[in-house]
Design an enzyme around this catalytic site. Sequence first.
Site, mmCIF file in Angstrom:
data_model
loop_
_atom_site.group_PDB
_atom_site.id
_atom_site.type_symbol
_atom_site.label_atom_id
_atom_site.label_comp_id
_atom_site.label_asym_id
_atom_site.label_seq_id
_atom_site.Cartn_x
_atom_site.Cartn_y
_atom_site.Cartn_z
ATOM 1 N N SER A 1 33.019 8.791 -4.312
ATOM 2 C CA SER A 1 33.728 9.431 -5.423
ATOM 3 C C SER A 1 34.023 10.886 -5.114
ATOM 4 O O SER A 1 33.246 11.562 -4.429
ATOM 5 C CB SER A 1 32.865 9.348 -6.687
ATOM 6 O OG SER A 1 33.362 10.175 -7.717
ATOM 7 N N TYR B 1 25.616 10.627 -11.695
ATOM 8 C CA TYR B 1 26.595 9.734 -11.072
ATOM 9 C C TYR B 1 27.009 10.261 -9.700
ATOM 10 O O TYR B 1 26.986 9.536 -8.701
ATOM 11 C CB TYR B 1 27.820 9.588 -11.978
ATOM 12 C CG TYR B 1 28.974 8.881 -11.302
ATOM 13 C CD1 TYR B 1 28.918 7.518 -11.041
ATOM 14 C CD2 TYR B 1 30.115 9.589 -10.907
ATOM 15 C CE1 TYR B 1 29.968 6.867 -10.402
ATOM 16 C CE2 TYR B 1 31.164 8.956 -10.277
ATOM 17 C CZ TYR B 1 31.083 7.588 -10.027
ATOM 18 O OH TYR B 1 32.124 6.958 -9.381
#
Length: 327
Positions: A130, A157
């Site tokens: 990501s 995350y």
Amino acid sequence: MAASILVTGAAGFIGHAVAHRLLARGERVIGVDNVNDYYDPALKESRLATFAGINSFAFERLDIADADNMQALIRDNNIVRVVHLAAQAGVRYSLENPFAYERSNLAGHLSVMEACRHAEGFEHLVYASSSSVYGDKTMGGAGFKEDEPVNDPVSLYAATKRACELMSQSYAKLYGFPQTGLRFFTVYGPWGRPDMAYFSFTQKILRGEAIEVYGNGQMARDFTYIDDIVDGIIGALDHPPARGENRILNIGDSHPVGLMEMIETLEKAIGREATKVMRPMQPGDVTATYADVSKLHALTGYKPKVMLAEGLEKFADWYRQYYGTSA
């Protein structure tokens, strides 16, 4: 038995699109997903329904952290290539339910790698990282590069995604199988995720509800259309690195757009103006994302084709078809 490609997260936004593209070019695909309720499972089931009648597609409802069953699935189906997209997504949700990220993103990634390393003749694992690993980085005149420091995540995350990259680095060196980690930059489009801003904004605008604009509208994102993302994923899959290498590549549009400009573009696509409530930045959010995609371009010829106005029009058309105009 002919080799199949395993796509984890096949009921998800990106996994669904990747599986269809692979099938369209004649591959056999096995999809895996646990169809959890992080967002509406009915949307995930609708994505899965689009595979009905395709004989070269099989689906397993399975938690990727179930290491024994993952290993058996890969072994028994002669799988030598994996596109690993299953994960617990969402920056803000990681503040509410951190242990979901431990299981899906850490144990799940380890489970997939273990299954791959035991597979005979294994060729390539492509996995989702990501842009959030870059942290709250200042956006200058050039995109974020893969060799920049990524040691200051601002959400759990992001930390789990960076951890997956490091786990893959160790497994590539220990066991020799090629891996590619793709740092995704704000993927959007038809069949997208309801927790993403463009999707939730569309819902609220059509219902006549106000939208909450975080960061007082000062944020910018490198919005990347789903078809362009799929181009990059499959291009990377087709060009594995050397044995023992864990290659990291950005995959984005490389044209960051301000949040207020995105909202204005979405309003035009929908044909309605939004009532906006300005809010401060939320914990875990980053100010900007901006992908330097030169490495992926040099490897595969990757070049995004769909600009934001066209992409949001396609999304709005899909949304109306799927939900109706006032859903």
